[in-house]
Scaffold this active site. Sequence first.
Site, mmCIF file in Angstrom:
data_model
loop_
_atom_site.group_PDB
_atom_site.id
_atom_site.type_symbol
_atom_site.label_atom_id
_atom_site.label_comp_id
_atom_site.label_asym_id
_atom_site.label_seq_id
_atom_site.Cartn_x
_atom_site.Cartn_y
_atom_site.Cartn_z
ATOM 1 N N ASP A 37 0.821 -1.209 0.000
ATOM 2 C CA ASP A 37 0.000 0.000 0.000
ATOM 3 C C ASP A 37 0.856 1.260 0.000
ATOM 4 O O ASP A 37 2.093 1.184 -0.109
ATOM 5 C CB ASP A 37 -0.975 -0.009 1.184
ATOM 6 C CG ASP A 37 -0.275 0.186 2.499
ATOM 7 O OD1 ASP A 37 0.932 -0.106 2.578
ATOM 8 O OD2 ASP A 37 -0.923 0.632 3.458
ATOM 9 N N ASN A 56 -11.448 -3.758 -1.009
ATOM 10 C CA ASN A 56 -11.054 -2.867 -2.118
ATOM 11 C C ASN A 56 -12.130 -2.707 -3.199
ATOM 12 O O ASN A 56 -12.094 -1.751 -3.968
ATOM 13 C CB ASN A 56 -9.742 -3.325 -2.776
ATOM 14 C CG ASN A 56 -8.512 -3.011 -1.952
ATOM 15 O OD1 ASN A 56 -7.487 -3.668 -2.064
ATOM 16 N ND2 ASN A 56 -8.598 -1.996 -1.100
#
Length: 207
Positions: free
Chosen positions: A24, A72
Amino acid sequence: MNEGELLSRVDRSKLPRHVAIIMDGNGRWASGRGLLRSAGHSAGVKTLKKILTTAVNLELEALTVYAFSTENWKRPLAEVDFLMHLFSEYLEREKREMHEKNVRIRFLGRTEDFSPLIQSQMRDAVELMKNNTGVKFNIAADYGGQDEIIRATQKLARKVSIGEIPAENITAEIFERELDTAGQPPVDLLIRTSGDMRLSNFLLWQG
Ligand code: FPP
């Protein structure tokens, strides 16, 4: 010092067996440079290629990367579409080279919500590399640790209900065999590239 020199200095007896990475911070990295978030994701894929090459050179036993979480899907549609496109392109472009490097790919997580094209690319990549004996490379996609544990529990519950195993015989070892990571060593190094210190539903059992 170049990478070759660096690699030759590594004490291989002290290496982790299984490295896991939460990939990330791509969006923040890009915004900080005045770029679109998508440029951050593209840069992340390039870095992933280098990481896998290093894992192969170090002869790591397993490498797991968190590419797409069950959460997500809630991101803006354009970002989800872009990530799907990157994922598909990555599989198409890299699978031959991975195979030549003796990598054995596995996908952790659900597959059914991916497009038919991506599902077939995932199956093809697994099939191509199924007999390889090098780095076990796991891509966690539509993955959540809780979801994995629930699916494992459902599989075991089915076995109990048909009398294949008595409930009281279930041990941690037997449970592990139903997880997506069955047969792989426990994770001994977890890296979160943004520097955040949260697990975010990644490898809850294996950590
Ligand atoms: C989360 O953080 C990261 C993602 C949702 C995507 C990671 C995926 C890739 C790098 C590419 C696709 C995967 C493969 C295997 C080709 P973020 O970067 O959105 O973080 P931030 O917004 O917190 O900075």
